[in-house]
Design a protein around this motif. Structure first.
Motif, PDB file in Angstrom:
ATOM      1  N   UNK A   1      38.337  36.633  47.577  1.00 23.01           N
ATOM      2  CA  UNK A   1      38.374  35.927  46.290  1.00 23.01           C
ATOM      3  C   UNK A   1      37.126  35.058  46.103  1.00 23.01           C
ATOM      4  N   UNK A   2      36.778  34.319  47.143  1.00 25.38           N
ATOM      5  CA  UNK A   2      35.600  33.455  47.041  1.00 25.38           C
ATOM      6  C   UNK A   2      34.342  34.274  46.802  1.00 25.38           C
ATOM      7  N   UNK A   3      34.237  35.418  47.457  1.00 23.49           N
ATOM      8  CA  UNK A   3      33.051  36.259  47.322  1.00 23.49           C
ATOM      9  C   UNK A   3      33.060  37.080  46.038  1.00 23.49           C
ATOM     10  N   UNK A   4      34.173  37.793  45.795  1.00 26.35           N
ATOM     11  CA  UNK A   4      34.224  38.748  44.690  1.00 26.35           C
ATOM     12  C   UNK A   4      34.470  38.080  43.341  1.00 26.35           C
ATOM     13  N   UNK A   5      35.414  37.192  43.286  1.00 32.09           N
ATOM     14  CA  UNK A   5      35.768  36.560  42.016  1.00 32.09           C
ATOM     15  C   UNK A   5      34.838  35.401  41.657  1.00 32.09           C
ATOM     16  N   UNK A   6      34.510  34.590  42.660  1.00 24.21           N
ATOM     17  CA  UNK A   6      33.715  33.384  42.381  1.00 24.21           C
ATOM     18  C   UNK A   6      32.227  33.582  42.603  1.00 24.21           C
ATOM     19  N   UNK A   7      31.829  34.684  43.267  1.00 23.67           N
ATOM     20  CA  UNK A   7      30.419  34.945  43.500  1.00 23.67           C
ATOM     21  C   UNK A   7      29.821  34.117  44.625  1.00 23.67           C
ATOM     22  N   UNK A   8      30.642  33.686  45.579  1.00 21.68           N
ATOM     23  CA  UNK A   8      30.227  32.915  46.750  1.00 21.68           C
ATOM     24  C   UNK A   8      29.345  31.714  46.361  1.00 21.68           C
ATOM     25  N   UNK A   9      29.905  30.778  45.605  1.00 20.59           N
ATOM     26  CA  UNK A   9      29.129  29.587  45.227  1.00 20.59           C
ATOM     27  C   UNK A   9      28.830  28.716  46.446  1.00 20.59           C
ATOM     28  N   UNK A  10      27.769  27.956  46.363  1.00 20.27           N
ATOM     29  CA  UNK A  10      27.330  27.132  47.491  1.00 20.27           C
ATOM     30  C   UNK A  10      28.428  26.194  47.992  1.00 20.27           C
ATOM     31  N   UNK A  11      29.206  25.637  47.056  1.00 19.95           N
ATOM     32  CA  UNK A  11      30.219  24.664  47.475  1.00 19.95           C
ATOM     33  C   UNK A  11      31.451  25.304  48.115  1.00 19.95           C
ATOM     34  N   UNK A  12      31.487  26.650  48.183  1.00 19.85           N
ATOM     35  CA  UNK A  12      32.607  27.334  48.842  1.00 19.85           C
ATOM     36  C   UNK A  12      32.156  28.139  50.059  1.00 19.85           C
ATOM     37  N   UNK A  13      30.858  28.082  50.390  1.00 23.18           N
ATOM     38  CA  UNK A  13      30.352  28.891  51.514  1.00 23.18           C
ATOM     39  C   UNK A  13      30.957  28.471  52.846  1.00 23.18           C
ATOM     40  N   UNK A  14      31.129  27.183  53.069  1.00 20.69           N
ATOM     41  CA  UNK A  14      31.709  26.714  54.330  1.00 20.69           C
ATOM     42  C   UNK A  14      33.153  27.198  54.449  1.00 20.69           C
ATOM     43  N   UNK A  15      33.886  27.138  53.356  1.00 21.15           N
ATOM     44  CA  UNK A  15      35.270  27.630  53.361  1.00 21.15           C
ATOM     45  C   UNK A  15      35.295  29.135  53.621  1.00 21.15           C
ATOM     46  N   UNK A  16      34.381  29.852  52.972  1.00 26.01           N
ATOM     47  CA  UNK A  16      34.276  31.300  53.167  1.00 26.01           C
ATOM     48  C   UNK A  16      34.067  31.634  54.635  1.00 26.01           C
ATOM     49  N   UNK A  17      33.133  30.950  55.271  1.00 25.92           N
ATOM     50  CA  UNK A  17      32.849  31.213  56.683  1.00 25.92           C
ATOM     51  C   UNK A  17      34.017  30.826  57.579  1.00 25.92           C
ATOM     52  N   UNK A  18      34.754  29.801  57.172  1.00 20.85           N
ATOM     53  CA  UNK A  18      35.880  29.329  57.988  1.00 20.85           C
ATOM     54  C   UNK A  18      37.029  30.328  58.027  1.00 20.85           C
TER      55      UNK A  18
ATOM     56  N   UNK B   1      51.825  47.040  52.117  1.00 21.03           N
ATOM     57  CA  UNK B   1      51.529  45.607  51.993  1.00 21.03           C
ATOM     58  C   UNK B   1      50.189  45.254  52.622  1.00 21.03           C
ATOM     59  N   UNK B   2      49.947  45.766  53.813  1.00 23.82           N
ATOM     60  CA  UNK B   2      48.735  45.379  54.535  1.00 23.82           C
ATOM     61  C   UNK B   2      47.512  46.202  54.158  1.00 23.82           C
ATOM     62  N   UNK B   3      47.722  47.397  53.661  1.00 24.00           N
ATOM     63  CA  UNK B   3      46.597  48.228  53.232  1.00 24.00           C
ATOM     64  C   UNK B   3      45.823  47.563  52.097  1.00 24.00           C
ATOM     65  N   UNK B   4      46.550  46.918  51.193  1.00 22.12           N
ATOM     66  CA  UNK B   4      45.955  46.424  49.950  1.00 22.12           C
ATOM     67  C   UNK B   4      44.697  45.593  50.179  1.00 22.12           C
ATOM     68  N   UNK B   5      44.767  44.602  51.050  1.00 22.30           N
ATOM     69  CA  UNK B   5      43.593  43.771  51.297  1.00 22.30           C
ATOM     70  C   UNK B   5      42.761  44.248  52.490  1.00 22.30           C
ATOM     71  N   UNK B   6      43.389  44.970  53.430  1.00 25.51           N
ATOM     72  CA  UNK B   6      42.616  45.416  54.599  1.00 25.51           C
ATOM     73  C   UNK B   6      41.544  46.425  54.207  1.00 25.51           C
ATOM     74  N   UNK B   7      41.869  47.351  53.306  1.00 27.33           N
ATOM     75  CA  UNK B   7      40.893  48.406  53.002  1.00 27.33           C
ATOM     76  C   UNK B   7      39.706  47.902  52.194  1.00 27.33           C
ATOM     77  N   UNK B   8      39.821  46.685  51.653  1.00 32.23           N
ATOM     78  CA  UNK B   8      38.681  46.072  50.954  1.00 32.23           C
ATOM     79  C   UNK B   8      38.233  44.800  51.676  1.00 32.23           C
ATOM     80  N   UNK B   9      38.536  44.710  52.965  1.00 32.40           N
ATOM     81  CA  UNK B   9      38.169  43.515  53.735  1.00 32.40           C
ATOM     82  C   UNK B   9      36.662  43.270  53.727  1.00 32.40           C
TER      83      UNK B   9
END
Length: 199
Positions: free
Chosen positions: A110-127, A160-168
């Motif tokens: 979500x942070x990467x695809x929907x929000x475009x990995x904004x600077x203020x969310x990069x630390x959360x993304x990496x976490x 259930x698990x395929x949905x997000x795993x195949x686009x991980x």
């Protein structure tokens, strides 16, 4: 029936995938979460939690939470095991998906695809990486033993698990070290009735 959702969402896609496997039809209603459409009074009247997907039945009753909707749609189908033990294992994987998998892999996506990995969310993304890879390792351990999560047959656990795993990868996760997961993705993608996630 009407299914309200976002076609890029894994939680919505899992329902579309099940419907295709079951050869069932629901009217699709696009909901733009980025424009606040889940926060309108009209939507909140249907779903006070303000989240998608929701399934609206012909009589106006509404079911929310993607895995609950999966169970409603798949009742009495081959995707729900009849054995009490296997049914409990199905629920185990679905709780795992919601509590140990989605909070990392889906949120990073979500942070990467929907929000475009904004600077203020990069630390959360990496976490999210450590938790996401832990979840993938749990899946890999099982899928090294059996082709699907409950054994030899595709069930709601896999859907259930395929949905997000195949686009991980869209959340920054590399699946190259998980050959059993990659084989599982190929197996599911080759099932009769399979449809890809719409972008």
């Amino acid at each position: 029936m009407k299914l309200y959702g976002d076609k890029r969402s894994g939680n919505c896609y899992k329902l579309q995938l099940l419907l295709s496997f079951l050869e069932m039809h629901c009217d699709w209603v696009d909901v733009d979460i980025m424009c606040g459409e889940t926060r309108t009074s009209q939507f909140l009247e249907k779903s006070p939690n303000g989240k998608i997907p929701i399934l609206e039945l012909d009589d106006g009753r509404v079911i929310s939470e993607s895995n609950a909707i999966l169970h409603y749609l798949a009742q009495d189908s081959k995707f729900i095991p009849s054995s009490t033990f296997q049914f409990s294992r199905l629920l185990q994987w679905q709780f795992f998906e919601q509590y140990s998998h989605e909070p990392y892999i889906a949120v990073a996506r979500y942070i990467n695809l929907y929000l475009g990995l904004p600077d203020d969310r990069k630390a959360e993304f990496e976490s999210k990486k450590a938790g996401g890879y832990r979840a993938l390792a749990v899946m890999e351990t099982q899928l090294e033993k059996t082709p699907f999560l409950l054994g030899d047959a595709l069930t709601l656990a896999d859907i259930s698990l395929f949905a997000y795993t195949h686009v991980a990868h869209e959340g920054g996760f590399d699946l190259s070290a998980y050959p059993a997961i990659r084989n599982w993705i190929t197996l599911i993608s080759g099932q009769n009735g399979f449809i890809p996630m719409q972008r």
